[in-house]
Design an enzyme around this catalytic site. Structure first.
Site, PDB file in Angstrom:
ATOM      1  N   ASN A   1     -15.200  21.123  21.265  1.00 16.23           N
ATOM      2  CA  ASN A   1     -16.062  21.843  22.209  1.00 16.23           C
ATOM      3  C   ASN A   1     -15.685  23.321  22.131  1.00 16.23           C
ATOM      4  O   ASN A   1     -14.711  23.683  21.473  1.00 16.23           O
ATOM      5  CB  ASN A   1     -15.941  21.278  23.631  1.00 16.23           C
ATOM      6  CG  ASN A   1     -14.517  21.313  24.133  1.00 16.23           C
ATOM      7  OD1 ASN A   1     -13.904  22.374  24.210  1.00 16.23           O
ATOM      8  ND2 ASN A   1     -13.963  20.148  24.439  1.00 16.23           N
TER       9      ASN A   1
ATOM     10  N   ASP B   1     -12.253  14.336  19.048  1.00 14.21           N
ATOM     11  CA  ASP B   1     -11.414  15.487  19.421  1.00 14.21           C
ATOM     12  C   ASP B   1     -10.104  14.997  20.050  1.00 14.21           C
ATOM     13  O   ASP B   1      -9.001  15.406  19.643  1.00 14.21           O
ATOM     14  CB  ASP B   1     -12.222  16.353  20.401  1.00 14.21           C
ATOM     15  CG  ASP B   1     -11.634  17.730  20.641  1.00 14.21           C
ATOM     16  OD1 ASP B   1     -10.655  18.090  19.974  1.00 14.21           O
ATOM     17  OD2 ASP B   1     -12.184  18.447  21.504  1.00 14.21           O
TER      18      ASP B   1
ATOM     19  N   SER C   1     -21.632  15.802  16.822  1.00 18.48           N
ATOM     20  CA  SER C   1     -22.622  15.860  17.923  1.00 18.48           C
ATOM     21  C   SER C   1     -23.320  14.543  18.262  1.00 18.48           C
ATOM     22  O   SER C   1     -24.108  14.517  19.210  1.00 18.48           O
ATOM     23  CB  SER C   1     -23.716  16.923  17.658  1.00 18.48           C
ATOM     24  OG  SER C   1     -23.211  18.221  17.850  1.00 18.48           O
TER      25      SER C   1
ATOM     26  N   GLY D   1     -22.036  11.737  19.393  1.00 17.26           N
ATOM     27  CA  GLY D   1     -21.359  10.948  20.425  1.00 17.26           C
ATOM     28  C   GLY D   1     -21.701  11.494  21.794  1.00 17.26           C
ATOM     29  O   GLY D   1     -22.850  11.418  22.233  1.00 17.26           O
TER      30      GLY D   1
END
Ligand code: AR6
Length: 167
Positions: free
Chosen positions: A23, A33, A116, A118
């Protein structure tokens, strides 16, 4: 080898660089992440703090610390808002700018997650062709980057990238 696709966990992939679907804060989160930060260890967050964030579609690089990968390339992909907010260009930029950084750091092998699709809800059937086209075009002119692996966390995602690679 060019572009290939596999089912797996990107934190276990031995590539010169793995890409993180981050992000804009670059301070960690859920999904891939979170998994990358857990596997790399706390030094990754320390290095990320010093980067002071990253704009959507841009990319920044760090070391891989405890990962098998030498580098982590962090890129915030776009949040899906229905398709009229430049999402396609921003998603393309995330792949392109990540590959440019990999090339600059002389990486031969680069692994990507499905950016992008998820938490950010980008429709898989629209995201996969953008990823595949951007990577395929890049590989035609790159010097260092030779092998790109799409690491898919589930079979539906893998099928979408395989379908996009067939066209
Ligand atoms: N290896 C490979 N792919 C994975 C892994 C893994 N270990 N874990 C999840 N995926 P997401 P986004 C897949 O949500 O949509 C975070 O909180 C997942 O199944 O990780 O870009 C960030 O901090 C999906 O197919 O990333 C941001 O806030 C794909 O990776 C936000 O989520 C992407 O899902 C970014 O959302």
């Amino acid at each position: 080898m060019g572009l290939t696709c596999m089912l797996g966990d990107i934190t276990n992939v031995k590539a010169d660089a793995i890409v993180n679907a981050a992000n804009t804060s670059l301070l960690g989160g859920g999904g891939v992440d979170g998994a990358i930060h857990r596997a790399a260890g706390p030094e990754l967050l320390e290095e990320c703090r010093a980067l002071h964030g990253c704009r959507t579609g841009e990319a920044k690089i760090t070391k891989g610390y405890r990962l098998l990968a030498h580098y982590v390339i962090h890129t915030p992909g776009p949040i899906w808002h229905g398709g009229n907010q430049n999402e396609a260009d921003l998603l393309k930029n995330s792949y392109y700018n990540s590959l440019q950084l990999a090339e600059q750091y002389q990486c031969k092998t680069v692994a990507f997650p499905s950016i992008s699709t998820g938490v950010y809800r980008y429709p898989l059937g629209l995201a996969a062709p953008i990823a595949v086209n951007t990577i395929t075009e890049f590989l035609k002119t790159s010097h260092y980057v030779q092998d790109v692996i799409m690491v898919c966390f589930d079979s539906v995602t893998k099928q979408a990238y395989e379908d996009a690679m067939m066209v």
